[in-house]
Design an enzyme around this catalytic site. Structure first.
Site, short mmCIF file in Angstrom:
data_model
loop_
_atom_site.label_atom_id
_atom_site.label_comp_id
_atom_site.label_asym_id
_atom_site.label_seq_id
_atom_site.Cartn_x
_atom_site.Cartn_y
_atom_site.Cartn_z
N ARG A 179 -21.18 1.89 17.80
CA ARG A 179 -22.27 2.37 16.96
C ARG A 179 -22.32 3.90 16.97
O ARG A 179 -22.60 4.52 15.93
CB ARG A 179 -23.61 1.81 17.47
CG ARG A 179 -23.83 0.34 17.20
CD ARG A 179 -24.12 0.06 15.72
NE ARG A 179 -25.21 0.87 15.20
CZ ARG A 179 -26.51 0.62 15.38
NH1 ARG A 179 -26.88 -0.43 16.12
NH2 ARG A 179 -27.43 1.40 14.85
N ARG A 212 -33.24 9.30 16.76
CA ARG A 212 -32.38 10.45 17.05
C ARG A 212 -32.32 11.42 15.88
O ARG A 212 -31.88 12.56 16.02
CB ARG A 212 -30.97 9.97 17.38
CG ARG A 212 -30.92 8.96 18.53
CD ARG A 212 -29.66 8.11 18.49
NE ARG A 212 -29.81 6.92 19.31
CZ ARG A 212 -30.40 5.81 18.92
NH1 ARG A 212 -30.90 5.71 17.69
NH2 ARG A 212 -30.50 4.78 19.73
N LYS A 247 -28.19 14.01 31.40
CA LYS A 247 -26.98 13.20 31.21
C LYS A 247 -26.20 13.63 29.98
O LYS A 247 -24.98 13.80 30.03
CB LYS A 247 -27.36 11.73 31.12
CG LYS A 247 -26.16 10.78 31.23
CD LYS A 247 -25.54 10.41 29.91
CE LYS A 247 -26.40 9.42 29.17
NZ LYS A 247 -25.69 8.89 27.95
N PRO A 258 -21.64 12.81 34.41
CA PRO A 258 -22.80 12.24 33.72
C PRO A 258 -23.27 10.95 34.40
O PRO A 258 -22.47 10.04 34.63
CB PRO A 258 -22.25 11.95 32.31
CG PRO A 258 -21.06 12.85 32.16
CD PRO A 258 -20.46 12.96 33.53
N ASP A 305 -24.60 8.03 33.78
CA ASP A 305 -24.93 6.98 32.82
C ASP A 305 -25.10 5.65 33.55
O ASP A 305 -25.02 5.57 34.78
CB ASP A 305 -23.86 6.89 31.74
CG ASP A 305 -22.47 6.67 32.33
OD1 ASP A 305 -22.32 5.89 33.29
OD2 ASP A 305 -21.52 7.30 31.84
N GLN A 328 -15.11 10.31 37.38
CA GLN A 328 -16.20 9.65 36.67
C GLN A 328 -15.70 8.92 35.43
O GLN A 328 -16.09 7.77 35.16
CB GLN A 328 -17.25 10.70 36.26
CG GLN A 328 -18.46 10.13 35.53
CD GLN A 328 -18.29 10.04 34.02
OE1 GLN A 328 -17.34 10.57 33.46
NE2 GLN A 328 -19.19 9.35 33.37
N PHE A 382 -16.05 5.03 34.77
CA PHE A 382 -16.83 4.58 33.62
C PHE A 382 -16.04 3.58 32.78
O PHE A 382 -16.51 2.49 32.45
CB PHE A 382 -17.23 5.79 32.77
CG PHE A 382 -17.75 5.45 31.39
CD1 PHE A 382 -19.10 5.19 31.20
CD2 PHE A 382 -16.90 5.40 30.29
CE1 PHE A 382 -19.59 4.87 29.95
CE2 PHE A 382 -17.38 5.10 29.04
CZ PHE A 382 -18.73 4.82 28.86
#
Length: 304
Positions: free
Chosen positions: A144, A192, A234, A251, A253, A292, A296
């Protein structure tokens, strides 16, 4: 049109194009077959990817269309200009990946992630486009987020012709600042939309620019970026890591917080700043952001 190829065996530590551009770091590339982000675990493919690259100060290029794929041991490219400096910059081909990963912590989770996605590199996205991308990322699937950036480019960016095809550049700050909140909501940006409009306005008016954070120490740079509307710690860390070259940024998350809870519980210090410091140290400091990104992607794709 110019064409060329970069031998992968000349890149220290190797390279995996699909993992690099489909791992949730960058939303500014499109896959030629239209199947970007259709699988959770993308690596090792030979698909064509394309993007319109704005002028980049470190490269000194004019705006260019770049198409690239990994094929038969080379990084094959087609472009409106010499793409080697552009690809080297955007895809961090100048990183010594073996040395970078070797400088991070030696632990089972990182070892599994490194083995699974060997060759994945961090990206250096253009600062403004990266900032807008991650403002749009809150509570969104990667597909998205990518779709939003494609829509912004198609609706408001310049059209660029290349090799008989039409491509869409990501909108400039002026182009996005001129849009209304309603117009941006119509592109499914939701809440947003005012964040994107106001942040674009700040950059267009010269009030602030994300690239100015490069001149600051890491935590000061993160604080600087939070002045943009819709940017918390973040999102600021994402921009620092995936655009501005702060390779220590981690970050925090959902997936990294899961990793902390399951593998590094002592790093949870109850607030973003202290937890960030602790997990950066756990991951080895200077290149913690590389660790990271592998974690992730590994966890998001179903690793444990």
């Amino acid at each position: 049109m110019e064409r060329g190829a970069i031998p992968l065996d000349e890149l220290a530590g190797g390279f995996d194009l699909q993992a690099t551009v489909e791992s949730g770091q960058s939303y500014l590339w499109r896959r030629g077959d239209g199947q970007m982000y259709e699988t959770m675990s993308a690596h090792g493919g030979d698909h064509w990817y394309e993007t319109v690259v704005p002028e980049l100060d470190p490269v000194g290029n004019d705006r260019a269309v770049v198409r690239v794929r990994q094929h038969d041991g080379v990084l094959e490219w087609e472009s409106s200009t010499d793409a080697v400096p552009i690809l080297t910059h955007l895809l961090r081909l100048d990183d010594d990946l073996d040395a970078v990963l070797g400088a991070t912590t030696d632990d089972p989770l990182l070892a599994d992630a490194y083995d699974t996605y060997r060759g994945m590199r961090l990206v250096r996205d253009p600062p403004f486009a990266c900032l807008i991308s991650f403002i749009c990322s809150a509570q969104m699937r990667v597909s998205r987020i990518h779709g939003m950036q494609v829509s912004l480019a198609e609706e408001y960016g310049d059209r660029v012709s290349f090799d008989g095809e039409t491509y869409h550049a990501f909108p400039t700050p002026d182009q996005l600042a001129a849009r209304t909140e309603g117009e941006l909501r119509d592109l499914s940006l939701g809440y947003r939309a005012p964040y994107v409009q106001r942040t674009a306005e700040m950059v267009a008016d010269g009030e602030a620019h994300p690239s100015e954070a490069q001149e600051l120490a890491y935590e000061d740079a993160r604080e600087y970026l939070t002045q943009f509307v819709g940017v918390g710690d973040k999102v600021a860390d994402c921009v620092l890591l995936f655009s501005l070259g702060f390779l220590e940024a981690v970050p925090l998350d959902t997936w990294i917080r899961t990793a902390i809870a399951d593998h590094y519980p002592d790093c949870d210090r109850g607030n973003y700043t202290e937890t960030s410091r602790a997990i950066r140290e756990q991951f080895g400091g200077e290149y913690a952001g590389y660790a990271q990104t592998y974690v992730f992607y590994f966890l998001r794709a179903g690793g444990e």
